[in-house]
Scaffold this active site. Sequence first.
Site, PDB file in Angstrom:
ATOM      1  N   CYS A 165     -17.044 109.570 -38.678  1.00  0.00           N
ATOM      2  CA  CYS A 165     -16.878 109.553 -40.140  1.00  0.00           C
ATOM      3  C   CYS A 165     -17.965 110.297 -40.907  1.00  0.00           C
ATOM      4  O   CYS A 165     -17.764 110.658 -42.065  1.00  0.00           O
ATOM      5  CB  CYS A 165     -16.796 108.107 -40.624  1.00  0.00           C
ATOM      6  SG  CYS A 165     -15.543 107.138 -39.750  1.00  0.00           S
ATOM      7  N   HIS A 175     -18.223 108.369 -47.681  1.00  0.00           N
ATOM      8  CA  HIS A 175     -17.106 108.183 -46.760  1.00  0.00           C
ATOM      9  C   HIS A 175     -16.197 107.087 -47.297  1.00  0.00           C
ATOM     10  O   HIS A 175     -16.663 106.042 -47.751  1.00  0.00           O
ATOM     11  CB  HIS A 175     -17.628 107.800 -45.376  1.00  0.00           C
ATOM     12  CG  HIS A 175     -16.583 107.286 -44.453  1.00  0.00           C
ATOM     13  ND1 HIS A 175     -15.377 107.924 -44.284  1.00  0.00           N
ATOM     14  CD2 HIS A 175     -16.546 106.186 -43.661  1.00  0.00           C
ATOM     15  CE1 HIS A 175     -14.646 107.236 -43.417  1.00  0.00           C
ATOM     16  NE2 HIS A 175     -15.329 106.181 -43.034  1.00  0.00           N
ATOM     17  N   ASN A 181      -8.624 105.529 -44.975  1.00  0.00           N
ATOM     18  CA  ASN A 181      -9.814 106.017 -44.297  1.00  0.00           C
ATOM     19  C   ASN A 181      -9.403 107.194 -43.420  1.00  0.00           C
ATOM     20  O   ASN A 181      -8.667 107.024 -42.452  1.00  0.00           O
ATOM     21  CB  ASN A 181     -10.411 104.876 -43.459  1.00  0.00           C
ATOM     22  CG  ASN A 181     -11.643 105.288 -42.672  1.00  0.00           C
ATOM     23  OD1 ASN A 181     -11.875 106.462 -42.415  1.00  0.00           O
ATOM     24  ND2 ASN A 181     -12.422 104.303 -42.252  1.00  0.00           N
TER      25      ASN A 181
END
Length: 314
Positions: free
Chosen positions: A112, A240, A270
Amino acid sequence: MAGSRIVALGHYQPSRIVTNDDLARMVDTNDEWIRDRVGIVTRRIAGDETVADMAAAAAGKALANSGLTAADIDLVVVATCTSVDRSPNVACRVAAKLGINAPGAYDINTACSGFSYALGTVDHAIRAGAARNAIVIGAEKLSDFTDWTDRSTCIIFGDGAGAAVVTAAGEDEPAGVGPVLWGSVPEKSDAVRIEGWRAYVQQEGQTVFRWATTALAPLALQACERAGVSPSELAAFVPHQANARIIDGIAKRLDIPDAIIAKDIVESGNTSAASVPLALSKLVERREIPSGAPVLLFGFGGGLTYAGQVVRCP
């Protein structure tokens, strides 16, 4: 070289939208619970599109927005943790799709935090004179690694890509990409996993949540310090897109009440390494950030790794 700057951005998402109600028909969950726990309303899920397809689409858009051509690009870097193929790498496939001739081309996998890691390495390459014009991409197809029977993870992830064209700053021009702050917590590496040949994403949600909400704000502040930018000067914070509560927790500790806080997680879920450039590209496309304004990027997640830098909005 005086440094580098982002001159253009682009993003791509698959057309298929999966809502919380759609997921409630697949597993034991509901819209209210998902919104409350992670802040997600919809996510985009790819069909036959590959990581390279989405990466090339985002990169092509960024290149078109930059005023440069494929012939001007001498470095392509892709951040991803979900490419099924080991070789050729995604960067080479993107270069081939866009007609970029003989660039340096490599993939980077820090999950990520990948886009900020990739942007940092490209900035270093440009400063060292090893490249002049680069495309940096974050692209993920997490749906290939999602267990759609696991209600703790299938609600979280989506697919997509974001890209930036990065060029050398002129001698009399200030750098537009600040020094990267990066690191990791290897002893907690099992908190987010995609392991083995037929793998699903697995994560220890509470471990990640506690780490993210307690340890990351001071690190994000260090990224500001390295760039010589006060948090109060930030026009936007693009972290993120892991969880809306995590984003809110970090932003509160940074004390940036006047900055735009990216919340693309609401509509995209996500998307791991794609989440920072995807969210930034949307903010710029909607003209929500003034050109030249300082923006804090900060990625974190699998590894556990983290990376961030202050950039100037193109």
